[in-house]
Design an enzyme around this catalytic site. Structure first.
Site, PDB file in Angstrom:
ATOM      1  CB  SER A  76       2.787  -8.522   7.611  1.00 57.67           C
ATOM      2  OG  SER A  76       4.156  -8.346   7.964  1.00 57.67           O
TER       3      SER A  76
ATOM      4  CB  THR B  23       3.643  -0.782   2.957  1.00 59.48           C
ATOM      5  OG1 THR B  23       3.390  -1.398   3.825  1.00 59.48           O
ATOM      6  CG2 THR B  23       4.206   0.467   3.338  1.00 59.48           C
ATOM      7  N   GLY B  24       0.665  -0.770   2.957  1.00 59.42           N
ATOM      8  CA  GLY B  24      -0.436  -0.086   3.492  1.00 59.42           C
ATOM      9  C   GLY B  24      -1.670  -0.627   2.690  1.00 59.42           C
TER      10      GLY B  24
ATOM     11  NE  ARG C 246      -7.075  -7.121  -0.240  1.00 63.84           N
ATOM     12  CZ  ARG C 246      -5.727  -6.556   0.268  1.00 63.84           C
ATOM     13  NH1 ARG C 246      -4.752  -7.520   0.120  1.00 63.84           N
ATOM     14  NH2 ARG C 246      -5.754  -5.261   0.396  1.00 63.84           N
TER      15      ARG C 246
ATOM     16  CB  THR D  34       2.283  -8.335   1.077  1.00 61.68           C
ATOM     17  OG1 THR D  34       1.424  -8.287   2.304  1.00 61.68           O
ATOM     18  CG2 THR D  34       1.226  -8.698   0.222  1.00 61.68           C
TER      19      THR D  34
ATOM     20  CB  THR E 128       3.746  -5.134   2.180  1.00 65.48           C
ATOM     21  OG1 THR E 128       2.402  -5.359   2.208  1.00 65.48           O
ATOM     22  CG2 THR E 128       4.374  -5.322   0.823  1.00 65.48           C
TER      23      THR E 128
HETATM   24  C1  SD4 Z   1      -2.304  -5.193   0.855  1.00 66.12           C
HETATM   25  N1  SD4 Z   1      -0.632  -3.577   0.715  1.00 66.12           N
HETATM   26  O1  SD4 Z   1      -2.314  -6.454   0.727  1.00 66.12           O
HETATM   27  C2  SD4 Z   1      -0.845  -4.864   1.169  1.00 66.12           C
HETATM   28  C3  SD4 Z   1      -0.863  -4.991   2.661  1.00 66.12           C
HETATM   29  C4  SD4 Z   1       0.403  -4.084   3.328  1.00 66.12           C
HETATM   30  O2  SD4 Z   1       1.148  -3.147   5.079  1.00 66.12           O
HETATM   31  O3  SD4 Z   1       1.223  -3.479   2.630  1.00 66.12           O
HETATM   32  N2  SD4 Z   1       0.426  -3.735   4.459  1.00 66.12           N
HETATM   33  O4  SD4 Z   1      -3.176  -4.484   0.760  1.00 66.12           O
END
Ligand code: SD4
Length: 338
Positions: A90, A243-244, A220, A210, A192
């Site tokens: 990730s 994160t997310g 993107r 990330t 991330t």
């Molecule tokens: C994103 N926030 O590119 C990041 C991905 C992530 O846990 O945090 N995943 O949307």
């Protein structure tokens, strides 16, 4: 739907281990006694990072701090560990690619003077966080993107390399067979790394790096390189990082809002929880809701720290002198079954 739920459950078990699920249950029992928003305080210096790969990242950052390096250098070295690790799918090298098979990276860093540097949609450079630091230190700008970010990195002496490992290429080809667009936040441990550091003087620094949502559209950019969304700090108050699903964090200016709530007197846990609630309210009827996961970590000037996530399974690594380097499970609003 039930298949999907089973898949998520199995996958969560697979990636986080049964103990995490059990501890989540225990935690919800415990939260009947200790309020979800109870305050945790660490000693200074304190380092907090998202997810399991936060442990080795914290370790490295801690060693750098103890060797007299700046917090910025400590963060770059710390999160540089998962960036370089091909098993961490990730972040950085070995990260899941976009739908065209390209690994594109986002990162940002911010110091206690509110100086910041950021790169987005950067390809072929293993350590985007180090490039973000150079943006902060060596340019009049905050953010460089794509080709321009790459050009700057090369001028700064970084080397281009292929970041698509065999494993990631294989997974991408499997995904191509169905090509159903679905970012796999969390479900495949797509996580991330965000790191916040309070040094001995109480000054705060943060960073975030990330490879973004797997199978994203080419071009993107998520929340992680956006100051105010994936990361924000105000040295008078505290810091927060996310994160997310980046789209949800951007829509709500997540990290900036967590810091503002701390300014108004909320604890880190309370502030993270309130913004997660806001994200839930904004998304409960939204197309992203089925796979939505968002988690925040936060620290304040007093050395209090915390985190909160929308769904179960989020954890973070905390390091201070008193209690060493350890994982803590985040409180959450709901499980994946809701
Ligand atoms: C994103 N926030 O590119 C990041 C991905 C992530 O846990 O945090 N995943 O949307």
């Amino acid at each position: 739907m039930s298949n999907r739920r089973n898949f998520i459950k199995t996958s969560v078990l697979g990636t986080l281990g049964a103990s995490t699920l059990i501890s989540c249950k225990e935690e919800s029992k415990a939260s009947a006694i200790a309020p979800e928003t109870s305050v945790k305080k660490g000693s200074k210096p304190l380092i907090i990072s998202t997810w399991n790969h936060g442990l080795p990242a914290n370790e490295e950052a801690w060693n750098q701090l103890k060797a007299g390096k700046s917090s910025l250098d400590a963060i770059v070295a710390g999160v540089g560990i998962p960036e370089a690790d091909p098993k961490v799918r990730s972040v950085g090298y070995g990260g899941f690619p976009d739908r065209e098979g390209k690994v594109t990276l986002d990162a940002c860093i911010m110091d206690s003077n509110s100086d910041c540097g950021s790169v987005s949609f950067l390809q072929n450079i293993k350590h985007p966080i180090a490039v973000a630091q150079r943006v902060l230190e060596n340019t009049p700008h905050v953010m460089l993107t794509g080709e321009g970010a790459l050009q700057f990195a090369l001028e700064e002496g970084f080397k281009e390399e292929n970041l698509l490992t065999e494993a990631s290429e294989k997974d991408w080809k499997n995904w191509l067979e169905k090509s159903k667009y679905q970012p796999v936040i969390n479900i495949e441990n797509h996580d991330t790394i965000s790191m916040l550091v309070i040094d001995e003087n109480g000054d705060i620094t943060g960073g975030c790096t990330t490879s973004g949502a797997a199978w994203k559209m080419h071009g993107r950019v998520g929340d992680s390189p956006i100051i105010g969304a994936g990361l924000f700090l105000d040295n008078e108050v505290g810091a927060a990082a996310a994160t997310g699903l980046g789209e949800a964090v951007i829509r709500t200016a997540g990290s900036a809002m967590v810091v503002e709530l701390m300014r108004q007197g909320k604890s880190p846990n309370e502030a993270c929880k309130e913004i997660v609630e806001r994200i839930y309210n904004k998304h409960k009827n939204h197309k992203d809701m089925e796979y939505l996961q968002v988690g925040f970590i936060a620290v304040n000037k007093n050395g209090e720290y915390g985190g909160y996530s929308l769904r179960s399974g989020f954890n973070y690594a905390v390091y201070d002198e008193e209690n060493g380097n350890r994982m803590e499970d985040s409180k959450f609003k709901m499980t994946w079954d809701n």
